[in-house]
Every structure is written in C-alpha cells, then in structure tokens.
Design a protein around this motif. Structure first.
Motif, mmCIF file in Angstrom:
data_model
loop_
_atom_site.group_PDB
_atom_site.id
_atom_site.type_symbol
_atom_site.label_atom_id
_atom_site.label_comp_id
_atom_site.label_asym_id
_atom_site.label_seq_id
_atom_site.Cartn_x
_atom_site.Cartn_y
_atom_site.Cartn_z
ATOM 1 N N UNK A 1 -4.143 6.557 22.479
ATOM 2 C CA UNK A 1 -4.349 5.807 21.265
ATOM 3 C C UNK A 1 -2.983 5.473 20.672
ATOM 4 N N UNK A 2 -2.787 4.205 20.342
ATOM 5 C CA UNK A 2 -1.488 3.803 19.825
ATOM 6 C C UNK A 2 -1.460 3.886 18.306
ATOM 7 N N UNK A 3 -0.278 4.134 17.790
ATOM 8 C CA UNK A 3 -0.111 4.233 16.344
ATOM 9 C C UNK A 3 -0.081 2.829 15.752
ATOM 10 N N UNK A 4 -0.562 2.700 14.548
ATOM 11 C CA UNK A 4 -0.558 1.424 13.847
ATOM 12 C C UNK A 4 0.867 1.155 13.386
ATOM 13 N N UNK A 5 1.412 -0.024 13.746
ATOM 14 C CA UNK A 5 2.803 -0.326 13.406
ATOM 15 C C UNK A 5 2.994 -0.713 11.945
ATOM 16 N N UNK A 6 2.004 -1.350 11.345
ATOM 17 C CA UNK A 6 2.084 -1.737 9.937
ATOM 18 C C UNK A 6 0.825 -1.232 9.240
ATOM 19 N N UNK A 7 0.791 0.068 8.880
ATOM 20 C CA UNK A 7 -0.435 0.646 8.332
ATOM 21 C C UNK A 7 -0.794 0.084 6.955
ATOM 22 N N UNK A 8 -2.087 -0.029 6.724
ATOM 23 C CA UNK A 8 -2.583 -0.517 5.444
ATOM 24 C C UNK A 8 -2.359 0.537 4.359
ATOM 25 N N UNK A 9 -2.024 0.073 3.173
ATOM 26 C CA UNK A 9 -1.917 0.936 1.997
ATOM 27 C C UNK A 9 -2.632 0.244 0.852
ATOM 28 N N UNK A 10 -3.048 1.014 -0.117
ATOM 29 C CA UNK A 10 -3.702 0.446 -1.286
ATOM 30 C C UNK A 10 -2.754 -0.529 -1.986
ATOM 31 N N UNK A 11 -1.498 -0.130 -2.150
ATOM 32 C CA UNK A 11 -0.531 -0.973 -2.839
ATOM 33 C C UNK A 11 -0.366 -2.337 -2.201
ATOM 34 N N UNK A 12 -0.490 -2.392 -0.890
ATOM 35 C CA UNK A 12 -0.304 -3.648 -0.173
ATOM 36 C C UNK A 12 -1.582 -4.481 -0.101
ATOM 37 N N UNK A 13 -2.735 -3.828 -0.075
ATOM 38 C CA UNK A 13 -3.993 -4.520 0.203
ATOM 39 C C UNK A 13 -4.881 -4.781 -1.016
ATOM 40 N N UNK A 14 -4.572 -4.165 -2.154
ATOM 41 C CA UNK A 14 -5.462 -4.257 -3.319
ATOM 42 C C UNK A 14 -5.261 -5.547 -4.109
ATOM 43 N N UNK A 15 -6.372 -6.203 -4.399
ATOM 44 C CA UNK A 15 -6.395 -7.355 -5.308
ATOM 45 C C UNK A 15 -7.322 -6.999 -6.457
ATOM 46 N N UNK A 16 -7.011 -7.501 -7.644
ATOM 47 C CA UNK A 16 -7.911 -7.308 -8.773
ATOM 48 C C UNK A 16 -8.676 -8.598 -8.989
ATOM 49 N N UNK A 17 -9.959 -8.464 -9.220
ATOM 50 C CA UNK A 17 -10.824 -9.609 -9.438
ATOM 51 C C UNK A 17 -11.218 -9.711 -10.896
ATOM 52 N N UNK A 18 -12.345 -10.324 -11.119
ATOM 53 C CA UNK A 18 -12.858 -10.571 -12.465
ATOM 54 C C UNK A 18 -12.916 -9.291 -13.290
ATOM 55 N N UNK A 19 -12.482 -9.384 -14.536
ATOM 56 C CA UNK A 19 -12.561 -8.257 -15.452
ATOM 57 C C UNK A 19 -11.318 -7.394 -15.502
ATOM 58 N N UNK A 20 -10.414 -7.554 -14.541
ATOM 59 C CA UNK A 20 -9.174 -6.786 -14.516
ATOM 60 C C UNK A 20 -7.987 -7.737 -14.591
ATOM 61 N N UNK A 21 -6.898 -7.240 -15.149
ATOM 62 C CA UNK A 21 -5.668 -8.032 -15.214
ATOM 63 C C UNK A 21 -4.673 -7.466 -14.208
ATOM 64 N N UNK A 22 -3.576 -8.180 -14.008
ATOM 65 C CA UNK A 22 -2.531 -7.686 -13.118
ATOM 66 C C UNK A 22 -1.937 -6.384 -13.660
ATOM 67 N N UNK A 23 -1.931 -6.207 -14.978
ATOM 68 C CA UNK A 23 -1.455 -4.941 -15.562
ATOM 69 C C UNK A 23 -2.322 -3.780 -15.120
ATOM 70 N N UNK A 24 -3.620 -4.013 -15.018
ATOM 71 C CA UNK A 24 -4.555 -2.968 -14.578
ATOM 72 C C UNK A 24 -4.317 -2.589 -13.114
ATOM 73 N N UNK A 25 -3.786 -3.520 -12.321
ATOM 74 C CA UNK A 25 -3.641 -3.313 -10.889
ATOM 75 C C UNK A 25 -2.809 -2.072 -10.560
ATOM 76 N N UNK A 26 -1.681 -1.885 -11.221
ATOM 77 C CA UNK A 26 -0.829 -0.724 -10.930
ATOM 78 C C UNK A 26 -1.543 0.587 -11.237
ATOM 79 N N UNK A 27 -2.243 0.622 -12.352
ATOM 80 C CA UNK A 27 -2.988 1.831 -12.729
ATOM 81 C C UNK A 27 -4.094 2.115 -11.712
ATOM 82 N N UNK A 28 -4.801 1.079 -11.295
ATOM 83 C CA UNK A 28 -5.878 1.255 -10.311
ATOM 84 C C UNK A 28 -5.296 1.703 -8.975
ATOM 85 N N UNK A 29 -4.180 1.106 -8.572
ATOM 86 C CA UNK A 29 -3.549 1.490 -7.301
ATOM 87 C C UNK A 29 -3.157 2.967 -7.317
#
Length: 129
Positions: A1-29
C-alpha cells in the motif's frame, strides 16, 4: 500500500456554506482537527468538505456537513442540536464514524495472505530434573 503524497486535511479541504462566514471557518477548522487523522489516507485534491447551517441560532436550526472523496459515495451528516457548538461537534463525530465504517467495509475480509501468516509458537517451559 502506497502512502498518500498530498494527504487531505480539514484546513485544506473545508469550505463554509450558507449560514457561516469566512471568520467562522477558522474556528470550525479547529473544532474539526480530529478529522485530520482520518482524512490523511485520502488525496487532498480529491477531497472536499462543506459545512452549512440553516436557520442559524433559531429554534430548529440544522447543521449539515457534506464530504466528497474521489471514488466514493458522498457522505452527508446533519444535526438539529439547538446549540451551534454541539451541532458542529455532532456532525464532526458522525462523519468520523461514517468514514471509519466506510474504510472497514473496503478492507478485504477474506484475505488469504493474512490468514496464512505463521503465528509464533509459545516458548516451552524449561524442563526441571
């Protein structure tokens, strides 16, 4: 099994949708930090997370967390907790459980190679005369 070269992280993959602001994003992450260990087995460029809230801070608010991972079905978790923090923790924990379940289902149950692994024999007790 090969290791993932660019692993997913919450910080990289998280988007905030309706009801949240970009300010909320850091707290949620920050709150979603424990998901990093589970997401690390997936490629960052094939993983997306989106959190949204309907009727924020109103009685009957609904938090939704959607997760897309390339080659897998979309996972959607929801919470109707009245406290926003509790709702966020609820969807986070549910996603972690569902990712664990999905990984378990994909692992081979009847892998002959694993069954044929030789187990070490217990050491015999020394004989006394």
């Amino acid at each position: 099994m090969s290791a993932v070269t660019n692993p997913a992280t919450v910080g990289e993959c998280l988007r905030v949708g309706a009801g949240f602001s970009q300010r909320d994003r850091n707290w949620i992450a920050e709150q979603f930090g424990p998901l990093d260990a589970r997401l690390a087995s997936f490629h960052a460029d094939a993983t997306e997370l989106e959190i949204s809230v309907k009727d924020r801070e109103a009685r009957g608010q609904k938090v939704t967390l959607e997760c897309w991972i390339g080659g897998r079905d979309k996972i959607v978790t929801t919470s109707s907790e009245e406290d926003l923090h509790a709702a966020i923790m609820d969807v986070r924990d549910d996603l972690r459980r569902r990712l664990n379940d999905a990984k378990t289902k994909q692992e081979p149950r009847h892998n002959r190679h694993l069954r044929d692994v030789v187990q070490p024999e217990p050491e015999a007790a020394p004989e006394t005369d």
